[in-house]
Design a protein around this motif. Sequence first.
Motif, short mmCIF file in Angstrom:
data_model
loop_
_atom_site.label_atom_id
_atom_site.label_comp_id
_atom_site.label_asym_id
_atom_site.label_seq_id
_atom_site.Cartn_x
_atom_site.Cartn_y
_atom_site.Cartn_z
N MET A 156 0.85 -1.17 0.00
CA MET A 156 0.00 0.00 0.00
C MET A 156 0.90 1.24 0.00
O MET A 156 1.84 1.33 0.78
N SER A 157 0.57 2.19 -0.87
CA SER A 157 1.37 3.41 -0.95
C SER A 157 1.08 4.32 0.25
O SER A 157 0.09 4.15 0.96
N LYS A 158 1.94 5.30 0.45
CA LYS A 158 1.73 6.26 1.54
C LYS A 158 0.46 7.07 1.32
O LYS A 158 -0.25 7.40 2.27
N THR A 159 0.16 7.37 0.06
CA THR A 159 -1.07 8.10 -0.25
C THR A 159 -2.29 7.27 0.12
O THR A 159 -3.23 7.78 0.75
N GLU A 160 -2.27 6.01 -0.23
CA GLU A 160 -3.38 5.12 0.13
C GLU A 160 -3.49 4.97 1.64
O GLU A 160 -4.60 4.95 2.18
N SER A 161 -2.37 4.87 2.31
CA SER A 161 -2.36 4.76 3.77
C SER A 161 -2.96 6.01 4.41
O SER A 161 -3.72 5.93 5.37
N ALA A 162 -2.61 7.17 3.87
CA ALA A 162 -3.13 8.43 4.41
C ALA A 162 -4.64 8.51 4.21
O ALA A 162 -5.37 8.95 5.10
N ARG A 163 -5.11 8.09 3.05
CA ARG A 163 -6.57 8.10 2.79
C ARG A 163 -7.29 7.15 3.74
O ARG A 163 -8.36 7.47 4.26
N LYS A 164 -6.71 5.99 3.98
CA LYS A 164 -7.31 5.02 4.90
C LYS A 164 -7.32 5.59 6.32
O LYS A 164 -8.30 5.46 7.05
N LEU A 165 -6.23 6.23 6.71
CA LEU A 165 -6.14 6.86 8.03
C LEU A 165 -7.22 7.92 8.18
O LEU A 165 -7.89 7.99 9.22
N TYR A 166 -7.42 8.73 7.16
CA TYR A 166 -8.47 9.75 7.19
C TYR A 166 -9.83 9.10 7.41
O TYR A 166 -10.60 9.54 8.26
N GLU A 167 -10.14 8.06 6.65
CA GLU A 167 -11.43 7.38 6.78
C GLU A 167 -11.64 6.82 8.19
O GLU A 167 -12.74 6.85 8.72
N GLU A 168 -10.57 6.32 8.78
CA GLU A 168 -10.67 5.75 10.12
C GLU A 168 -10.79 6.81 11.21
O GLU A 168 -11.40 6.56 12.25
N CYS A 169 -10.24 7.99 10.97
CA CYS A 169 -10.18 9.01 12.01
C CYS A 169 -11.25 10.10 11.91
O CYS A 169 -11.52 10.78 12.90
N LYS A 170 -11.86 10.26 10.75
CA LYS A 170 -12.74 11.41 10.54
C LYS A 170 -13.95 11.43 11.47
O LYS A 170 -14.49 12.50 11.74
N ASP A 171 -14.36 10.31 11.98
CA ASP A 171 -15.53 10.26 12.85
C ASP A 171 -15.18 10.05 14.33
O ASP A 171 -16.07 9.75 15.13
N MET A 172 -13.92 10.25 14.67
CA MET A 172 -13.53 10.13 16.08
C MET A 172 -14.17 11.27 16.86
O MET A 172 -14.47 12.32 16.31
N ASP A 173 -14.35 11.05 18.15
CA ASP A 173 -14.85 12.15 18.96
C ASP A 173 -13.69 12.78 19.71
O ASP A 173 -12.60 12.25 19.78
N ILE A 174 -13.95 13.95 20.26
CA ILE A 174 -12.89 14.74 20.88
C ILE A 174 -12.27 14.01 22.08
O ILE A 174 -11.06 14.13 22.31
N GLU A 175 -13.06 13.22 22.79
CA GLU A 175 -12.52 12.48 23.93
C GLU A 175 -11.50 11.45 23.49
O GLU A 175 -10.46 11.27 24.15
N GLU A 176 -11.78 10.79 22.38
CA GLU A 176 -10.83 9.79 21.86
C GLU A 176 -9.51 10.45 21.46
O GLU A 176 -8.43 9.92 21.75
N THR A 177 -9.61 11.60 20.80
CA THR A 177 -8.38 12.25 20.36
C THR A 177 -7.58 12.80 21.55
O THR A 177 -6.36 12.75 21.54
N MET A 178 -8.29 13.29 22.56
CA MET A 178 -7.59 13.79 23.74
C MET A 178 -6.88 12.65 24.48
O MET A 178 -5.78 12.83 25.00
#
Length: 59
Positions: free
Chosen positions: A1-23
């Motif tokens: 998997m390329s870095k671009t594909e990895s970044a897109r997958k990371l975005y999909e996994e993180c975009k719906d996180m809530d603020i408590e999870e990120t903190m």
Amino acid sequence: MSKTESARKLYEECKDMDIEETMELVLSAETEDEQDFFSMLSDFVLQRKQKNVIAQKRF
């Protein structure tokens, strides 16, 4: 998997996180770079929520 594909997958996994999870990530970071990255992710999540609130005129 390329870095671009990895970044897109990371975005999909993180975009719906809530603020408590990120903190939790920020607080448990093992390095300063990791903490900076998680802080930016937390800012992104917060900005998306603010954008939704403004769009719905709930402010």
